[in-house]
Design a protein around this motif. Sequence first.
Motif, PDB file in Angstrom:
ATOM      1  N   VAL A 187      60.705  64.287  29.476  1.00  0.00           N
ATOM      2  CA  VAL A 187      61.182  63.663  30.824  1.00  0.00           C
ATOM      3  C   VAL A 187      62.703  63.104  30.936  1.00  0.00           C
ATOM      4  O   VAL A 187      63.213  63.332  32.082  1.00  0.00           O
ATOM      5  CB  VAL A 187      60.240  61.984  30.827  1.00  0.00           C
ATOM      6  N   HIS A 188      63.180  63.077  29.685  1.00  0.00           N
ATOM      7  CA  HIS A 188      64.777  62.762  29.843  1.00  0.00           C
ATOM      8  C   HIS A 188      65.419  63.998  30.099  1.00  0.00           C
ATOM      9  O   HIS A 188      66.313  63.858  31.152  1.00  0.00           O
ATOM     10  CB  HIS A 188      65.226  62.395  28.275  1.00  0.00           C
ATOM     11  N   GLU A 189      65.023  65.355  29.780  1.00  0.00           N
ATOM     12  CA  GLU A 189      65.435  66.373  30.083  1.00  0.00           C
ATOM     13  C   GLU A 189      65.449  66.867  31.546  1.00  0.00           C
ATOM     14  O   GLU A 189      66.349  67.097  32.299  1.00  0.00           O
ATOM     15  CB  GLU A 189      64.896  67.727  29.228  1.00  0.00           C
ATOM     16  N   ALA A 190      64.245  66.317  32.101  1.00  0.00           N
ATOM     17  CA  ALA A 190      64.038  66.675  33.560  1.00  0.00           C
ATOM     18  C   ALA A 190      65.032  65.841  34.512  1.00  0.00           C
ATOM     19  O   ALA A 190      65.517  65.980  35.445  1.00  0.00           O
ATOM     20  CB  ALA A 190      62.468  66.457  33.825  1.00  0.00           C
ATOM     21  N   THR A 191      65.147  64.552  34.010  1.00  0.00           N
ATOM     22  CA  THR A 191      65.762  63.529  34.467  1.00  0.00           C
ATOM     23  C   THR A 191      67.421  64.037  34.611  1.00  0.00           C
ATOM     24  O   THR A 191      68.020  64.046  35.571  1.00  0.00           O
ATOM     25  CB  THR A 191      65.507  62.146  33.922  1.00  0.00           C
ATOM     26  N   LYS A 192      67.915  64.550  33.424  1.00  0.00           N
ATOM     27  CA  LYS A 192      69.108  64.921  33.268  1.00  0.00           C
ATOM     28  C   LYS A 192      69.333  66.220  34.582  1.00  0.00           C
ATOM     29  O   LYS A 192      70.300  66.344  34.816  1.00  0.00           O
ATOM     30  CB  LYS A 192      69.512  65.691  31.745  1.00  0.00           C
ATOM     31  N   GLU A 193      68.372  67.205  34.381  1.00  0.00           N
ATOM     32  CA  GLU A 193      68.404  68.202  35.368  1.00  0.00           C
ATOM     33  C   GLU A 193      68.551  67.752  36.869  1.00  0.00           C
ATOM     34  O   GLU A 193      69.359  68.331  37.358  1.00  0.00           O
ATOM     35  CB  GLU A 193      67.247  69.140  35.220  1.00  0.00           C
ATOM     36  N   TYR A 194      67.597  66.633  37.176  1.00  0.00           N
ATOM     37  CA  TYR A 194      67.859  66.384  38.640  1.00  0.00           C
ATOM     38  C   TYR A 194      69.186  65.661  38.892  1.00  0.00           C
ATOM     39  O   TYR A 194      69.258  65.855  39.795  1.00  0.00           O
ATOM     40  CB  TYR A 194      66.572  65.370  38.892  1.00  0.00           C
ATOM     41  N   ILE A 195      69.584  64.830  37.841  1.00  0.00           N
ATOM     42  CA  ILE A 195      70.737  64.282  38.157  1.00  0.00           C
ATOM     43  C   ILE A 195      71.766  65.362  38.430  1.00  0.00           C
ATOM     44  O   ILE A 195      72.764  65.341  39.243  1.00  0.00           O
ATOM     45  CB  ILE A 195      71.330  63.013  36.857  1.00  0.00           C
ATOM     46  N   TYR A 196      71.805  66.235  37.575  1.00  0.00           N
ATOM     47  CA  TYR A 196      72.983  67.502  37.731  1.00  0.00           C
ATOM     48  C   TYR A 196      72.847  68.066  38.836  1.00  0.00           C
ATOM     49  O   TYR A 196      73.987  68.262  39.759  1.00  0.00           O
ATOM     50  CB  TYR A 196      72.584  68.540  36.657  1.00  0.00           C
ATOM     51  N   LYS A 197      71.579  68.157  39.484  1.00  0.00           N
ATOM     52  CA  LYS A 197      71.309  68.967  40.860  1.00  0.00           C
ATOM     53  C   LYS A 197      72.138  68.076  42.021  1.00  0.00           C
ATOM     54  O   LYS A 197      72.797  68.495  42.758  1.00  0.00           O
ATOM     55  CB  LYS A 197      69.832  69.346  41.316  1.00  0.00           C
ATOM     56  N   ILE A 198      71.810  66.695  41.798  1.00  0.00           N
ATOM     57  CA  ILE A 198      72.315  65.845  42.724  1.00  0.00           C
ATOM     58  C   ILE A 198      73.623  65.740  42.822  1.00  0.00           C
ATOM     59  O   ILE A 198      74.368  65.687  43.783  1.00  0.00           O
ATOM     60  CB  ILE A 198      71.534  64.327  42.627  1.00  0.00           C
ATOM     61  N   GLU A 199      74.215  65.822  41.669  1.00  0.00           N
ATOM     62  CA  GLU A 199      75.798  65.459  41.348  1.00  0.00           C
ATOM     63  C   GLU A 199      76.363  66.759  41.952  1.00  0.00           C
ATOM     64  O   GLU A 199      77.401  66.731  42.705  1.00  0.00           O
ATOM     65  CB  GLU A 199      76.155  65.314  39.910  1.00  0.00           C
ATOM     66  N   LYS A 200      75.938  68.196  41.993  1.00  0.00           N
ATOM     67  CA  LYS A 200      76.354  69.444  42.352  1.00  0.00           C
ATOM     68  C   LYS A 200      76.287  69.229  43.933  1.00  0.00           C
ATOM     69  O   LYS A 200      77.406  69.848  44.471  1.00  0.00           O
ATOM     70  CB  LYS A 200      75.255  70.227  41.827  1.00  0.00           C
ATOM     71  N   ILE A 201      75.316  68.849  44.436  1.00  0.00           N
ATOM     72  CA  ILE A 201      75.128  68.713  45.982  1.00  0.00           C
ATOM     73  C   ILE A 201      76.168  68.110  46.523  1.00  0.00           C
ATOM     74  O   ILE A 201      76.952  68.207  47.384  1.00  0.00           O
ATOM     75  CB  ILE A 201      73.768  68.229  46.177  1.00  0.00           C
ATOM     76  N   PHE A 202      76.442  66.617  45.810  1.00  0.00           N
ATOM     77  CA  PHE A 202      77.504  65.588  46.214  1.00  0.00           C
ATOM     78  C   PHE A 202      78.726  66.235  45.943  1.00  0.00           C
ATOM     79  O   PHE A 202      79.479  66.132  46.911  1.00  0.00           O
ATOM     80  CB  PHE A 202      77.389  64.142  45.413  1.00  0.00           C
ATOM     81  N   GLU A 203      78.893  66.965  44.745  1.00  0.00           N
ATOM     82  CA  GLU A 203      80.334  67.701  44.633  1.00  0.00           C
ATOM     83  C   GLU A 203      80.717  68.697  45.660  1.00  0.00           C
ATOM     84  O   GLU A 203      81.759  68.700  46.106  1.00  0.00           O
ATOM     85  CB  GLU A 203      80.628  68.343  43.367  1.00  0.00           C
ATOM     86  N   ASN A 204      79.809  69.473  45.930  1.00  0.00           N
ATOM     87  CA  ASN A 204      79.859  70.364  47.047  1.00  0.00           C
ATOM     88  C   ASN A 204      80.458  69.889  48.258  1.00  0.00           C
ATOM     89  O   ASN A 204      81.204  70.461  48.982  1.00  0.00           O
ATOM     90  CB  ASN A 204      78.706  71.427  47.126  1.00  0.00           C
ATOM     91  N   LYS A 205      79.563  68.901  48.616  1.00  0.00           N
ATOM     92  CA  LYS A 205      79.861  68.099  50.029  1.00  0.00           C
ATOM     93  C   LYS A 205      81.208  67.434  49.957  1.00  0.00           C
ATOM     94  O   LYS A 205      82.033  67.635  51.107  1.00  0.00           O
ATOM     95  CB  LYS A 205      78.744  67.023  50.522  1.00  0.00           C
ATOM     96  N   LYS A 206      81.491  66.926  48.744  1.00  0.00           N
ATOM     97  CA  LYS A 206      82.863  66.358  48.776  1.00  0.00           C
ATOM     98  C   LYS A 206      83.977  67.358  48.849  1.00  0.00           C
ATOM     99  O   LYS A 206      84.996  67.033  49.530  1.00  0.00           O
ATOM    100  CB  LYS A 206      83.079  65.613  47.439  1.00  0.00           C
ATOM    101  N   GLN A 207      83.850  68.483  48.388  1.00  0.00           N
ATOM    102  CA  GLN A 207      84.901  69.615  48.349  1.00  0.00           C
ATOM    103  C   GLN A 207      85.062  70.026  49.886  1.00  0.00           C
ATOM    104  O   GLN A 207      85.920  70.025  50.498  1.00  0.00           O
ATOM    105  CB  GLN A 207      84.537  70.665  47.559  1.00  0.00           C
TER     106      GLN A 207
END
Length: 180
Positions: free
Chosen positions: A155-175
């Motif tokens: 559960v913890h690993e899945a959560t980390k993976e989804y948080i990483y994906k969301i942060e990546k989406i945000f970072e791309n949009k920010k750039q």
Amino acid sequence: MTKILKEMNEKMTKILDYFKKKMAKLRIGKANTDMLDDITVEYYKNKVPLYHLSSIEVINSKTILIKPWENKNLSLIEKSIMKSNIGIIPINNGRFIKLVIPSLTEERRKEIIKSNTRKLEQAKIRLRNIRRYYKYKIIKYVSEKDFIEKYKNDVHEATKEYIYKIEKIFENKKQEILKN
């Protein structure tokens, strides 16, 4: 137990998809029809999505053209765009509506990033709440300690993976926002 993990992944995927849609709708100085998805038009006392009453096309990087199926809907569409608070003033020429996307100022770019950083944090909080709920569910339904730790870790690993994906989406949009 895999049923519980599958259920959790489905909920986290919904949050990820919702966040992707929100980021896609951002007005960043480029014409994008996604920014009009939430606009509804009052049509015969019903709220109808804008794309049901017209064709919407991107003419160039700064212009969207809206051609209503029926000319009588032109003023209704124009009013709905004005009410929507997308920050664009429609230009009605009697046959179609033209939306010219203004360039973003540096101040507006920072404002957009700041407000969407809050949306990022809210999405991460939702993911963590799902993690907390499913960790509790595992403790409640699994009796062997070894399995509890294994599933809690999953559960913890899945959560980390989804948080990483969301942060990546945000970072791309920010750039993208900073670049345009």
